[in-house]
Design an enzyme around this catalytic site. Structure first.
Site, PDB file in Angstrom:
ATOM      1  CG  ASN A 143     -24.732  12.242 -30.814  1.00  0.00           C
ATOM      2  OD1 ASN A 143     -24.844  11.020 -30.924  1.00  0.00           O
ATOM      3  ND2 ASN A 143     -23.640  12.805 -30.360  1.00  0.00           N
ATOM      4  CD  GLN A 171     -29.244  14.903 -30.721  1.00  0.00           C
ATOM      5  OE1 GLN A 171     -29.908  15.758 -31.316  1.00  0.00           O
ATOM      6  NE2 GLN A 171     -28.295  15.231 -29.867  1.00  0.00           N
ATOM      7  CG  HIS A 193     -29.678  19.647 -22.932  1.00  0.00           C
ATOM      8  ND1 HIS A 193     -28.588  19.964 -23.714  1.00  0.00           N
ATOM      9  CD2 HIS A 193     -29.400  18.452 -22.386  1.00  0.00           C
ATOM     10  CE1 HIS A 193     -27.690  18.994 -23.623  1.00  0.00           C
ATOM     11  NE2 HIS A 193     -28.165  18.055 -22.824  1.00  0.00           N
ATOM     12  CB  THR A 229     -35.511  16.571  -3.847  1.00  0.00           C
ATOM     13  OG1 THR A 229     -35.398  16.147  -2.486  1.00  0.00           O
ATOM     14  CG2 THR A 229     -36.649  17.564  -3.990  1.00  0.00           C
ATOM     15  CB  CYS A 314     -20.408  14.355 -24.655  1.00  0.00           C
ATOM     16  SG  CYS A 314     -22.073  14.959 -24.873  1.00  0.00           S
TER      17      CYS A 314
HETATM   18  N1  PMP Z   1     -27.463  10.717 -26.054  1.00  0.00           N
HETATM   19  C1  PMP Z   1     -27.370  11.487 -27.137  1.00  0.00           C
HETATM   20  C2  PMP Z   1     -27.714  10.907 -28.474  1.00  0.00           C
HETATM   21  C3  PMP Z   1     -26.982  12.824 -27.021  1.00  0.00           C
HETATM   22  O1  PMP Z   1     -26.898  13.584 -28.101  1.00  0.00           O
HETATM   23  C4  PMP Z   1     -26.663  13.334 -25.735  1.00  0.00           C
HETATM   24  C5  PMP Z   1     -26.196  14.765 -25.566  1.00  0.00           C
HETATM   25  N2  PMP Z   1     -25.032  15.058 -26.291  1.00  0.00           N
HETATM   26  C6  PMP Z   1     -26.770  12.475 -24.630  1.00  0.00           C
HETATM   27  C7  PMP Z   1     -27.168  11.179 -24.829  1.00  0.00           C
HETATM   28  C8  PMP Z   1     -26.456  12.951 -23.238  1.00  0.00           C
HETATM   29  O2  PMP Z   1     -27.501  13.779 -22.803  1.00  0.00           O
HETATM   30  P1  PMP Z   1     -27.391  14.661 -21.479  1.00  0.00           P
HETATM   31  O3  PMP Z   1     -26.603  15.866 -21.872  1.00  0.00           O
HETATM   32  O4  PMP Z   1     -28.823  14.989 -21.149  1.00  0.00           O
HETATM   33  O5  PMP Z   1     -26.737  13.839 -20.428  1.00  0.00           O
END
Ligand code: PMP
Length: 372
Positions: A143, A171, A193, A229, A314
């Site tokens: 990512n 990604q 997303h 759900t 993150c």
């Molecule tokens: N894995 C990778 C390679 C990501 O880029 C991300 C998002 N930054 C995630 C996992 C986590 O995804 P989510 O936001 O759907 O929890």
């Protein structure tokens, strides 16, 4: 693209929803049916969810024995794979997303080289004489750098040594061809997303009916693997986004990615472009300018209305040296001075030109401060 006057170049953190997927989601928001209910509304909700599952399966070319389990995003899917597969031993690459790296405290780390590619010989060695049930987790695309890992080769080594493979393909989906049968992994994680769907929904693809123990228990939805759900509007939009994938069109972004890198290199020959010697996805560039900490660059660009990042989004808004770059051998100065620009389906050339102009202005200020 302009979102409320912003130049948004942070598609690897989240991609704006594609309008047709957003429309599907809006249509479903007021829908009353619970997919577990027996009545007509429930059956309609079930039908919509199964349609979405089918759309994602078609995009991935899953086999007859592959199961798609919807989750609340890739973080949950990664947790489900690493914990639910019930393996005695887990090996994860050093450049994984925190939602893989932070799951099992006993995980062994597989190193990557300076180009960000996992060391397959080291993996083979780690597995020599292995008698424990083992899961190897290596992402398809990083990512932060956009580096593409040789997952098929990793699977070949794993097969020889009797290990299973999980690949976080978040990604990769929509950016490079993703055929799960060809990839050969046992578990694949996706998130909506990052490919034009909504936040808060993803899935784990469980290949060949590998056994997985539920980590969220309750009403036994999703084939007893993930209770709760189903998030109907989000799942429907995720499925629709899968039908809109245009991998070929996506490759055109490489032209603008290269334009950014050429401008940066022309102004600052000392800039380091991470993963430049590896196969990379088309939309991502991550580079460092040791004279300008990430924070300085991010703030200057933010003031100009440009959304970029220094790597993984993150870490709760913190600006930390990237663990990915450190694993690639970057020193603290370089790892703390990185900038990631990630383009996407609605990026226009004027966004790229605006970024370059503002980045050059920022770099000019850094240079004159150094001289002064
Ligand atoms: N894995 C990778 C390679 C990501 O880029 C991300 C998002 N930054 C995630 C996992 C986590 O995804 P989510 O936001 O759907 O929890």
């Amino acid at each position: 693209m302009s979102i409320s006057g912003l130049t948004y170049l942070d598609h690897n953190a989240t991609t704006p929803m594609k309008p047709a997927a957003l429309e599907k989601m809006q249509e479903m928001l007021g829908f009353p049916g619970n997919a577990s209910a027996i009545h007509k509304a429930g059956r309609d909700a079930r039908r919509r969810i199964e349609q979405a599952r089918g759309e994602i399966a078609a995009a991935l070319q899953t086999g007859a024995r592959d199961i798609i389990v919807f989750t609340a995003g890739a973080t949950e899917a990664n947790n489900l794979a690493l914990l639910g597969a019930g393996m005695e031993r887990v090996i994860v690459s050093a450049t994984e997303h925190p939602s893989v790296l932070n799951v099992r405290s006993d995980a062994e780390i597989l190193r990557v080289d300076a180009n960000g590619i996992v060391d397959i010989a080291a993996l083979d060695q780690m597995l020599e004489g292995n008698t424990r049930q083992t899961l190897i987790s290596v992402m398809y695309v990083n990512n932060e750098t956009g580096v593409i890992q040789p997952v098929e080769e990793i699977v070949a080594v794993a097969r020889k040594r009797g290990a299973l493979v999980h690949s976080d393909c978040v990604q990769a989906f929509g950016k490079i061809p993703l055929d799960v049968q060809k990839l050969g992994a046992d578990f694949v994680t996706l998130s909506a997303h990052k490919m034009g769907g909504p936040q808060g929904v993803g899935c784990l693809v469980i290949c060949n009916c590998n056994p997985v123990t539920a980590q969220i228990r309750g009403g036994n939805q999703e084939k007893n693997i993930r209770s709760g759900t189903e998030n109907l509007p989000a799942i429907v939009a995720f499925g629709h986004a899968a039908t809109l994938i245009d991998v070929e069109g996506f490759q055109k972004l490489a032209l603008w990615r290269d334009k950014i890198e050429a401008a940066v290199k022309a102004a600052a020959p000392e800039a380091v472009i991470f993963g430049a010697n590896s196969p990379r996805i088309a939309n991502t560039t991550m580079f460092a300018l040791p004279a300008a900490p990430s924070e300085t660059q991010l703030i200057a660009l933010d003031l100009a209305g440009i959304c970029v990042s220094n790597g993984s989004a993150c870490s709760s808004g913190t600006v930390k040296p990237s663990h990915v770059l450190k694993a690639m051998g970057a020193d603290d100065a370089a790892a703390g001075a990185s900038l990631r620009v990630s383009l996407g389906w609605n990026t226009a050339e004027k966004d790229v030109d605006y970024f370059i102009a503002k980045w050059l202005e920022m770099y000019g200020r850094v240079q004159s401060r150094k001289k002064g």
